[in-house]
Design a protein around this motif. Structure first.
Motif, mmCIF file in Angstrom:
data_model
loop_
_atom_site.group_PDB
_atom_site.id
_atom_site.type_symbol
_atom_site.label_atom_id
_atom_site.label_comp_id
_atom_site.label_asym_id
_atom_site.label_seq_id
_atom_site.Cartn_x
_atom_site.Cartn_y
_atom_site.Cartn_z
ATOM 1 N N LEU A 116 0.815 -1.221 0.000
ATOM 2 C CA LEU A 116 0.000 0.000 0.000
ATOM 3 C C LEU A 116 0.850 1.273 0.000
ATOM 4 O O LEU A 116 0.361 2.345 -0.337
ATOM 5 N N GLU A 117 2.115 1.159 0.366
ATOM 6 C CA GLU A 117 2.998 2.321 0.375
ATOM 7 C C GLU A 117 3.461 2.710 -1.022
ATOM 8 O O GLU A 117 4.009 3.796 -1.211
ATOM 9 N N TYR A 118 3.269 1.837 -1.996
ATOM 10 C CA TYR A 118 3.825 2.053 -3.332
ATOM 11 C C TYR A 118 2.720 2.428 -4.314
ATOM 12 O O TYR A 118 1.698 1.750 -4.401
ATOM 13 N N ASN A 119 2.967 3.507 -5.048
ATOM 14 C CA ASN A 119 1.956 4.052 -5.940
ATOM 15 C C ASN A 119 2.107 3.608 -7.385
ATOM 16 O O ASN A 119 1.143 3.636 -8.148
ATOM 17 N N TYR A 120 3.317 3.251 -7.761
ATOM 18 C CA TYR A 120 3.603 2.956 -9.161
ATOM 19 C C TYR A 120 4.083 1.515 -9.279
ATOM 20 O O TYR A 120 4.937 1.066 -8.506
ATOM 21 N N TRP A 121 3.550 0.835 -10.276
ATOM 22 C CA TRP A 121 3.821 -0.596 -10.437
ATOM 23 C C TRP A 121 4.119 -0.915 -11.894
ATOM 24 O O TRP A 121 3.527 -0.330 -12.813
ATOM 25 N N GLY A 122 5.009 -1.877 -12.084
ATOM 26 C CA GLY A 122 5.229 -2.415 -13.415
ATOM 27 C C GLY A 122 4.247 -3.536 -13.707
ATOM 28 O O GLY A 122 3.403 -3.874 -12.869
ATOM 29 N N GLN A 123 4.391 -4.137 -14.903
ATOM 30 C CA GLN A 123 3.483 -5.200 -15.336
ATOM 31 C C GLN A 123 3.919 -6.575 -14.821
ATOM 32 O O GLN A 123 3.119 -7.518 -14.860
ATOM 33 N N GLY A 124 5.139 -6.687 -14.381
ATOM 34 C CA GLY A 124 5.611 -7.949 -13.829
ATOM 35 C C GLY A 124 6.390 -8.790 -14.835
ATOM 36 O O GLY A 124 6.219 -8.644 -16.051
ATOM 37 N N THR A 125 7.233 -9.641 -14.305
ATOM 38 C CA THR A 125 7.993 -10.586 -15.118
ATOM 39 C C THR A 125 7.963 -11.945 -14.430
ATOM 40 O O THR A 125 8.121 -12.034 -13.209
ATOM 41 N N GLN A 126 7.734 -13.001 -15.222
ATOM 42 C CA GLN A 126 7.568 -14.340 -14.661
ATOM 43 C C GLN A 126 8.924 -14.975 -14.370
ATOM 44 O O GLN A 126 9.810 -14.986 -15.228
ATOM 45 N N VAL A 127 9.048 -15.514 -13.171
ATOM 46 C CA VAL A 127 10.207 -16.310 -12.784
ATOM 47 C C VAL A 127 9.713 -17.699 -12.429
ATOM 48 O O VAL A 127 8.832 -17.842 -11.580
ATOM 49 N N THR A 128 10.263 -18.706 -13.083
ATOM 50 C CA THR A 128 9.894 -20.088 -12.815
ATOM 51 C C THR A 128 11.145 -20.881 -12.475
ATOM 52 O O THR A 128 12.105 -20.884 -13.250
ATOM 53 N N VAL A 129 11.124 -21.523 -11.317
ATOM 54 C CA VAL A 129 12.265 -22.314 -10.867
ATOM 55 C C VAL A 129 11.839 -23.769 -10.833
ATOM 56 O O VAL A 129 10.926 -24.138 -10.097
ATOM 57 N N SER A 130 12.512 -24.583 -11.612
ATOM 58 C CA SER A 130 12.173 -26.005 -11.684
ATOM 59 C C SER A 130 13.019 -26.805 -10.695
ATOM 60 O O SER A 130 14.168 -26.469 -10.428
ATOM 61 N N SER A 131 12.435 -27.867 -10.196
ATOM 62 C CA SER A 131 13.144 -28.691 -9.197
ATOM 63 C C SER A 131 13.969 -29.789 -9.864
ATOM 64 O O SER A 131 13.863 -30.027 -11.052
#
Length: 124
Positions: free
Chosen positions: A109-124
């Motif tokens: 809630l403290e942050y006003n500006y956001w990016g669209q996101g980037t996917q990180v997938t870690v396989s076992s």
């Protein structure tokens, strides 16, 4: 008003590394406190790390402390997230967020500006 674009996500094996970037435009980047959050499917968006305007203060979630490092290059208008020793539990969409407030906050809630996101997938 600043715009944020994340990059650097991808698929990596457990134990591997990735470096995410958050590129900013449209504002004086050095005026913003910047954070990374992440959200896995079916879960709430959670705090990962944050960095102060100058880069002198950082804050990390316990789950990533010692494995992730946040840094910033104000001249390049970019914040970086170096992620080492990745685990399957790190799999999520990673979001960059910014605020003009000086506090290095852990709450979204403290942050006003956001990016669209980037996917990180870690396989076992």
């Amino acid at each position: 008003q600043v715009q944020l674009v994340e990059s650097g996500g991808g698929l990596v094996q457990a134990g591997g590394s990735l470096r995410l970037s958050c590129a900013a435009s449209g504002g004086t980047f050095a005026s913003y406190t910047v954070a990374w959050f992440r959200q896995a499917p079916g879960t709430a968006r959670e705090f990962v790390t944050a960095i102060s305007r100058s880069g002198g203060i950082t804050n990390y979630a316990d789950s990533v402390k010692g494995r992730f490092t946040i840094s910033r290059g104000n001249a390049a208008n970019t914040v970086y997230l170096q992620m080492n020793s990745l685990k399957p539990d790190d799999t999520a969409v990673y979001y960059c967020a910014a605020t003009l407030r000086s506090i290095v906050a852990r709450t979204k809630l403290e942050y006003n500006y956001w990016g669209q996101g980037t996917q990180v997938t870690v396989s076992s």
